[in-house]
Design a protein around this motif. Structure first.
Motif, PDB file in Angstrom:
ATOM      1  N   ASN A 451      84.494-104.402 -57.722  1.00  0.00           N
ATOM      2  CA  ASN A 451      84.932-103.273 -58.555  1.00  0.00           C
ATOM      3  C   ASN A 451      86.342-102.883 -58.111  1.00  0.00           C
ATOM      4  O   ASN A 451      86.534-102.426 -56.977  1.00  0.00           O
ATOM      5  CB  ASN A 451      83.985-102.081 -58.401  1.00  0.00           C
ATOM      6  CG  ASN A 451      82.566-102.437 -58.822  1.00  0.00           C
ATOM      7  OD1 ASN A 451      82.313-102.725 -59.972  1.00  0.00           O
ATOM      8  ND2 ASN A 451      81.645-102.419 -57.862  1.00  0.00           N
ATOM      9  N   ASP A 498      85.706-105.060 -63.307  1.00  0.00           N
ATOM     10  CA  ASP A 498      84.378-105.159 -62.706  1.00  0.00           C
ATOM     11  C   ASP A 498      83.867-106.574 -62.968  1.00  0.00           C
ATOM     12  O   ASP A 498      83.587-106.932 -64.122  1.00  0.00           O
ATOM     13  CB  ASP A 498      83.416-104.126 -63.310  1.00  0.00           C
ATOM     14  CG  ASP A 498      83.855-102.700 -63.006  1.00  0.00           C
ATOM     15  OD1 ASP A 498      84.143-102.413 -61.838  1.00  0.00           O
ATOM     16  OD2 ASP A 498      83.924-101.894 -63.957  1.00  0.00           O
ATOM     17  N   THR A 499      83.791-107.359 -61.944  1.00  0.00           N
ATOM     18  CA  THR A 499      83.380-108.752 -62.106  1.00  0.00           C
ATOM     19  C   THR A 499      82.211-109.052 -61.190  1.00  0.00           C
ATOM     20  O   THR A 499      82.080-108.484 -60.100  1.00  0.00           O
ATOM     21  CB  THR A 499      84.528-109.719 -61.775  1.00  0.00           C
ATOM     22  OG1 THR A 499      84.867-109.599 -60.385  1.00  0.00           O
ATOM     23  CG2 THR A 499      85.760-109.418 -62.612  1.00  0.00           C
ATOM     24  N   LYS A 535      81.022-113.359 -64.584  1.00  0.00           N
ATOM     25  CA  LYS A 535      80.692-112.406 -65.634  1.00  0.00           C
ATOM     26  C   LYS A 535      81.523-111.140 -65.458  1.00  0.00           C
ATOM     27  O   LYS A 535      81.831-110.731 -64.342  1.00  0.00           O
ATOM     28  CB  LYS A 535      79.200-112.057 -65.600  1.00  0.00           C
ATOM     29  CG  LYS A 535      78.279-113.231 -65.888  1.00  0.00           C
ATOM     30  CD  LYS A 535      76.822-112.806 -65.927  1.00  0.00           C
ATOM     31  CE  LYS A 535      76.327-112.375 -64.558  1.00  0.00           C
ATOM     32  NZ  LYS A 535      74.886-112.063 -64.556  1.00  0.00           N
ATOM     33  N   GLY A 536      81.895-110.532 -66.596  1.00  0.00           N
ATOM     34  CA  GLY A 536      82.643-109.286 -66.566  1.00  0.00           C
ATOM     35  C   GLY A 536      82.353-108.465 -67.798  1.00  0.00           C
ATOM     36  O   GLY A 536      81.776-108.956 -68.776  1.00  0.00           O
ATOM     37  N   GLU A 537      82.786-107.192 -67.760  1.00  0.00           N
ATOM     38  CA  GLU A 537      82.499-106.296 -68.884  1.00  0.00           C
ATOM     39  C   GLU A 537      83.405-106.534 -70.076  1.00  0.00           C
ATOM     40  O   GLU A 537      83.057-106.183 -71.200  1.00  0.00           O
ATOM     41  CB  GLU A 537      82.636-104.841 -68.412  1.00  0.00           C
ATOM     42  CG  GLU A 537      81.602-104.439 -67.368  1.00  0.00           C
ATOM     43  CD  GLU A 537      81.734-102.981 -66.989  1.00  0.00           C
ATOM     44  OE1 GLU A 537      82.679-102.328 -67.481  1.00  0.00           O
ATOM     45  OE2 GLU A 537      80.900-102.483 -66.196  1.00  0.00           O
ATOM     46  N   VAL A 538      84.580-107.147 -69.861  1.00  0.00           N
ATOM     47  CA  VAL A 538      85.548-107.291 -70.951  1.00  0.00           C
ATOM     48  C   VAL A 538      85.761-108.748 -71.343  1.00  0.00           C
ATOM     49  O   VAL A 538      86.672-109.047 -72.110  1.00  0.00           O
ATOM     50  CB  VAL A 538      86.897-106.647 -70.561  1.00  0.00           C
ATOM     51  CG1 VAL A 538      86.733-105.156 -70.371  1.00  0.00           C
ATOM     52  CG2 VAL A 538      87.465-107.297 -69.313  1.00  0.00           C
TER      53      VAL A 538
END
Length: 822
Positions: A451, A498-499, A535-538
């Motif tokens: 984060n 955030d990854t 993986k990430g949120e964007v």
């Protein structure tokens, strides 16, 4: 300030004596198959001998600098034979045999003047050298930088580059557990302590390239550290003007529980006050580590490693004047500061390791570890600067001051960076060794949760007006039209990332020791594989897989001369870690692939006798062919990646190291290395990589006064040619290829040994309680060389041209220290 002339160093180097007939020591604890101590074991070597005490402990003195064969014998147990052990004078070698009721056990310890003769291309360094050799950051990294092929010229940093790679490309293990460093540190002043506590080391192995498949997925090097297994109670304490450290070793009465713990505190204010930037510095670094081992039985051991560290760096800069340029065109940067910088890095690591020994041929390991780091960079610093010429007129009242200023302005730098990273590992390693063959395997799962809050900005002011960023697209028609646009920073980066990454990796390798005619041959074949999902949120998740085959071949000819030859060829692929995914705007590029490198290493090791003492000459030639390269720029110790696989590169060089007993009873060495490394961005042609340090010469030297052997001298000398000076921020390095000046440094320590293994005192003497007691002093950078490894980039506010102003490193410093061991 102490003035040390070159003739003084010359006289110190002439202290070498011609003493002969010196001794070394072997010590340890002898156990049976039930892990119980065996008293009254006969230990013999030629005409020397001793017996173990009631606790199974023994100490045997040997003749140094010749091969020794030691035999351990006891009624009801088969003999243990330790062959071909060569120790240097006053060296202490620890050997803890387990005596069984089966066949005679032969432990061949093929040892040369420098330690274990390595068919694997691994350098072994005695821990005592690590603890004694002086350095600004004394410890493991201080010694590594004296090896050929290893460099980094910022003495406050514990990071190092190996054969053209950067310090994100180095693997570090402690007791088989991979360790990590902080992410946000941008300055060596902020780094503090190395992860590795040198007081706790029992074994240190290092490979600068061509290493085996079992060691992981990095491009450059591997450092493999083993912490001690205590055999008795011991308390150590050291203190100096830079800080203090202590370690405690304990062992239970039944020998089943052992602990070793270390605590360190350091304050680099002594060094920072020698820099050209004057200010209020408060750099405080603290860490505590402990390793607990419980031997449930001979077949099952459980280990728990715990570490905690905190780096708290506060800086209120006040003024700085740096003179640079040439004799014909001298320049100076004069800066007045306001504001402060506050950085804090807190790291914790917990690891549980189980060792299983089902039989004499099989070893199984199960490891679970968690690394957590919380980091923050809070900075608000206003720098009002004047860039101009220096008055060199000896009769002038303004001699040495800035005249004819070319630029007057100010910069306001602001940072609010926060990062929280959690890395969890669980792994299994296995080993079957039988009939000169070894089969090893391993599998590892890693979860990374990062984060990151990344916010940085820079405002530039000229005569009260904020300079707008280039290509802003805004038109200013003042005074005809009022200008009401927002004030914008000249440079600004803001990102929230955030990854999460899951990695599954494994290896399989086979090693064999055989004969080719009368010659000894060793070969190793292995392969690594890694599959990871980002993986990430964007962005959408991205999965990749890599395979890395590797092989080694060594031959020790049956010649009169003691020679060993090695060849290593392998594929090394480095899957991107978080920082390699982040581009110049702080955004994550999930499509960054693993960087690839093919290593070709050809080496030899020649052991010989000179002046009736053992020496070894180690030589290696290497070539690294790199593709899918993710280019980067370096500012101090901060690496900033392009987050693109848009470059190719290569590195080639030669390394030589002559090591041995230059002075009886000591180990010293001389290193020489040549390196050339270049990269090609988008087929634009080759340019030097930031780590292109062509020539390296280093000396590690130990000595003593013949008439007063308790006075010891420790010296390290380093000469490196200059590296490229870097480029500002993410600027195009093709436009910035000037090199920094050569790096020259000498650190010296002198100690008086009141007590140690060779200087014991009788009961009633005030030194009887000490196993070791020493007092001494150190002189860092004793010739007061003005070195630089980075530049500060300052803009002329009129032309926006940038000037490279060298950041000079620490000057001459005197440090006083003492150490005790009970």
């Amino acid at each position: 300030m102490i003035q040390l002339k070159p003739i003084t160093l010359f006289l110190l180097l002439l202290w070498a004596s011609g003493l002969h007939g010196q001794t070394a020591s072997v010590l340890g604890t002898i156990l049976d198959e039930n892990n119980e101590p065996i008293p009254n074991v006969n230990i013999t070597a030629a005409n020397l001998g001793t017996v173990s005490d009631e606790s199974g402990n023994y100490v045997l003195e040997l003749t140094a600098d010749i091969p020794n064969t030691i035999t351990f014998s006891h009624i009801g147990h088969s003999n243990v034979i330790l062959e071909n052990l060569i120790l240097t004078t006053n060296e202490t070698f620890e050997f803890n045999p387990v005596m069984k009721t089966g066949a005679i056990q032969i432990a061949g310890v093929d040892v040369s003047a420098t330690g274990k003769k390595s068919i694997e291309g691994i350098t072994t360094i005695p821990p005592e050298i690590v603890r004694k050799i002086p350095g600004t950051n004394a410890g493991v990294e201080n010694i590594l930088k004296l090896l050929p092929g290893v460099s980094f010229n910022n003495e406050l940093s514990t990071q190092y580059n190996v054969r053209g790679g950067n310090f994100d490309e180095n693997l570090v293990y402690v007791n088989g557990i991979e360790v990590y460093r902080s992410f946000l540190i941008r300055s060596a002043q902020q780094e503090g302590l190395s992860f590795v506590n040198s007081d706790m080391i029992s074994d240190l192995q290092f490979s600068p390239g061509g290493f085996q498949a079992k060691y992981g997925d990095k491009l450059s090097s591997v450092l493999d550290i083993t912490y001690k297994t205590p055999t008795s109670f011991e308390l150590r304490a050291d203190a100096s003007l830079l800080g203090a450290s202590g370690s405690l070793e304990t062992i239970s009465k039944n020998k089943k529980i052992t602990t070793i713990s270390g605590v360190r505190y350091r304050n680099n204010g002594l060094f920072l006050n020698s820099l050209q930037t004057q200010g209020n510095f408060n750099p405080r670094f603290f860490d505590v580590q402990s390793l607990l081992t419980y031997r449930f039985s001979e077949k099952f051991h459980l280990n728990f490693l715990r570490t905690f560290s905190i780096n708290d760096y506060t800086n209120e800069p006040l003024t700085r004047q740096t003179n640079f340029g040439t004799l014909n065109d001298p320049r100076a940067l004069l800066v007045y500061y306001q504001g402060r910088e506050r950085n804090k890095f807190t790291n914790t690591l917990g690891a549980l390791k189980a060792d299983l020994f089902p039989n004499d041929h099989v070893k199984l390991e199960f490891i679970a570890s968690t690394f957590h780091t919380q980091e923050q960079e809070f900075s608000d610093v206003i720098a009002s600067y004047e860039l101009g010429e220096v008055d060199t007129n000896l009769g002038s009242e303004t001699l040495g001051e800035v005249v004819n200023p070319r630029g007057i302005g100010s910069q306001f730098n602001r940072a609010r960076n926060q990062l929280d990273a959690l890395i969890f590992n669980v792994s299994h390693n296995g080993k079957i060794a039988k009939n000169e063959s070894v089969l090893e395997w391993g599998v590892k799962f890693t979860h990374e949760d990062i984060n990151d809050r990344f916010r940085e900005s820079e405002f530039i002011d000229s005569a009260g007006y904020i300079v707008r960023p280039p290509n802003s697209g805004l038109v200013n028609n003042e005074p005809e039209e009022p200008f009401t646009a927002d004030i914008l920073p000249f440079e600004s980066v803001q990102a929230i990332n955030d990854t999460k990454t899951n990695r599954l990796s494994g290896f399989l390798q086979y090693s064999k020791h055989t004969k080719l005619g009368e010659h000894d041959v060793y070969y190793n074949l292995g392969v690594r594989a890694q599959h990871w999902v980002l993986k990430g949120e964007v962005f959408e998740k991205n999965a990749q897989t890599v395979f890395s085959p590797r092989g080694q071949f060594s031959i020790k000819p049956n010649w009169e001369r003691d020679m060993l030859f090695r060849l290593a060829i392998g594929s090394y692929q480095q899957p991107p870690f978080y920082r390699e995914l982040r581009d110049s705007q702080g955004n994550i590029n999930p499509n960054v692939e693993a960087q690839k490198s093919i290593h070709y290493v050809l080496g030899s090791e020649y052991s010989f006798t000179l002046w009736e003492r053992p020496f070894t000459l180690i030589s290696e030639a290497y070539y690294k062919d790199m593709t899918n390269v993710n280019p980067y720029t370096v500012e101090d110790v901060r690496i900033r990646y392009a987050a693109q696989n848009n470059a190719t590169a290569y590195a080639l060089g030669f390394d030589f190291r002559l090591t041995g007993a230059f002075v009886p009873g000591t180990q010293s060495w001389v290193s020489l290395g040549y390196l050339k490394t270049e990269e090609n961005w988008d087929d634009r042609g080759n340019i030097s990589r930031p780590t292109d340090q062509r020539l390296k010469f280093a000396v590690l030297f130990q000595d003593y006064v013949p008439s007063i052997p308790n006075v010891k001298l420790y010296l390290n000398l380093v000469y490196n040619t200059g590296v490229p000076g870097g480029s500002p921020n993410y600027a195009d390095p093709y436009n910035f290829q000037n090199r920094l000046r050569d790096y020259r440094r000498a650190d010296m320590g002198i100690s008086y040994i009141f007590a140690d293994e060779k200087n014991k005192h009788p009961k009633g003497h005030w030194l009887h309680r000490f196993k070791e007691f020493s007092v001494g002093f150190e002189i860092f950078n004793m010739f007061n060389n003005q070195n630089s490894i980075t530049n500060t980039w300052v803009r002329d506010v009129d032309t926006q041209q940038q000037f490279a102003v060298p950041n000079y490193l620490t000057g001459r410093i005197l440090n006083v220290k003492f150490g005790v061991r009970f």
